[in-house]
Design an enzyme around this catalytic site. Structure first.
Site, PDB file in Angstrom:
ATOM      1  N   LEU A 173      49.275 138.844-105.411  1.00 22.59           N
ATOM      2  CA  LEU A 173      48.952 140.172-104.905  1.00 22.59           C
ATOM      3  C   LEU A 173      49.560 140.291-103.517  1.00 22.59           C
ATOM      4  CD1 LEU A 173      45.158 140.647-105.819  1.00 22.59           C
ATOM      5  CD2 LEU A 173      47.154 141.520-107.048  1.00 22.59           C
ATOM      6  N   ASP A 174      50.049 141.480-103.177  1.00 20.98           N
ATOM      7  CA  ASP A 174      50.563 141.707-101.831  1.00 20.98           C
ATOM      8  C   ASP A 174      49.479 141.421-100.796  1.00 20.98           C
ATOM      9  OD1 ASP A 174      52.915 142.572-102.971  1.00 20.98           O
ATOM     10  OD2 ASP A 174      52.455 144.705-102.750  1.00 20.98           O
ATOM     11  N   ARG A 175      49.899 141.143 -99.583  1.00 19.25           N
ATOM     12  CA  ARG A 175      48.959 140.848 -98.503  1.00 19.25           C
ATOM     13  C   ARG A 175      47.857 141.911 -98.396  1.00 19.25           C
ATOM     14  NH1 ARG A 175      49.417 138.461 -93.136  1.00 19.25           N
ATOM     15  NH2 ARG A 175      51.657 138.163 -93.429  1.00 19.25           N
ATOM     16  N   ASN A 199      55.881 144.500-105.071  1.00 19.19           N
ATOM     17  CA  ASN A 199      55.679 145.863-104.549  1.00 19.19           C
ATOM     18  C   ASN A 199      55.875 146.958-105.596  1.00 19.19           C
ATOM     19  OD1 ASN A 199      57.114 145.301-101.201  1.00 19.19           O
ATOM     20  ND2 ASN A 199      55.245 144.557-102.117  1.00 19.19           N
TER      21      ASN A 199
END
Length: 306
Positions: free
Chosen positions: A146-148, A245
């Site tokens: 998962l993105d930050r 993303n």
């Protein structure tokens, strides 16, 4: 909450260096009541003592809460040798764990794995240290990221065999991942999809194009409109393989960037975070073959954006 397929009631097996027994819960109820029904060879006083001393866990997560809800099909873990190690971290909650996999609920603002030479704490570094506390030979493997700034459910493997089976058969082993997001503006279509080609740029951004000749991987995002507010729209998003993303880029391409996403066209940031949360994972257990469902509710603060 985990919603597994039912296994044979009363199934019992030993796991790990401690004398830990695991039982499949046949009937839902509060933890103390469920434990008492399963541990019939123990007195009620003994069961209460085990609960008080962190010797009971549900799906691998210890609890001393006597009225903690337990669902049929959950696993009751009993540590006869002593207390379970309690995992506590402000940005990571363990939702489920066994000898082969782990499912967590990640907070926003935390990387899944290290980026470049970053020394920041990551999901991987925290959980690696946690599993090695009980067994220095234990491992943890990140099988997707998962993105930050995205919060929600992440699936990890605890053995190389489980990792390889999931990674090499991803669409079969993880057939469904869903996200909820608040996007800017009013989305007029009830449902649809975005399909194009995504490629990584030198500035750490992801670029999209309808022209396959420009390179990149084909990516598809499906969306469904859940609620339209006065300013923004609550969306359900889902994908299969996934690109870095991807959801953020595709919402920008749709003309409705995710709230708080300055990187991909967002203009507002009322709750000071990206309004994207991984709410659901369906996976096939790499060892037992059981189909398992996990859910995490969208953060309540997202509703303020509508």
């Amino acid at each position: 909450m985990r919603q597994p397929n039912q296994r044979r009631n009363g199934q019992r097996r030993k796991s790990g260096p401690d004398n830990i027994q695991k039982f499949t819960v046949p009937q839902a109820g509060p933890l103390l009541e469920v434990a008492g029904a399963i541990l019939k060879d123990h007195t009620p006083t003994k069961v209460k003592s085990m609960l008080r001393h962190n010797q009971l866990a549900v799906n691998g997560t210890p609890s001393t809460q006597y009225n903690r809800p337990v669902q049929a099909g959950d696993e009751l873990w009993v540590n006869y040798d002593g207390s379970f190690r309690i995992f506590s971290h402000p940005k990571i909650k363990i939702v489920y764990q066994d000898d082969d996999i782990m499912v967590i609920d990640k907070g926003y603002g935390m990387l899944s794995t290290a980026a470049g030479r970053s020394k920041d704490e990551t999901v991987f570094s925290v959980l690696r240290d946690y599993v090695k506390q009980g067994n220095e030979h234990a491992h943890i493997y990140v099988v997707h990221r998962l993105d930050r700034d995205t919060s929600g459910l992440m699936l990890l493997a605890r053995t190389a065999k489980a990792r390889d089976k999931m990674v090499n058969n991803w669409n079969k082993m993880v057939p469904e991942r869903k996200y909820e997001a608040i996007v800017e503006g009013i989305v007029h279509s009830d449902k649809g999809h975005v399909i194009n080609y995504l490629r990584n740029a030198d500035n750490y951004e992801v670029l999209s194009s309808d022209d396959p000749e420009l390179g990149g991987e084909k990516a598809t995002t499906h969306y469904y409109t859940l609620e339209r507010g006065n300013r923004n729209t609550h969306m359900l998003l889902w994908l299969h393989v996934g690109h870095k993303n991807q959801l953020r880029v595709h919402m920008k391409d749709l003309g409705h960037p995710i709230s708080g996403d300055r990187k991909y066209g967002g203009h507002s940031n009322a709750i000071h975070r990206l309004a994207l949360h991984a709410t659901h994972i369906t996976c096939v257990h790499p060892v037992t073959g059981e189909t398992m469902h996990f859910d995490s509710p969208m953060p309540a603060e997202f509703k303020k954006l509508l």
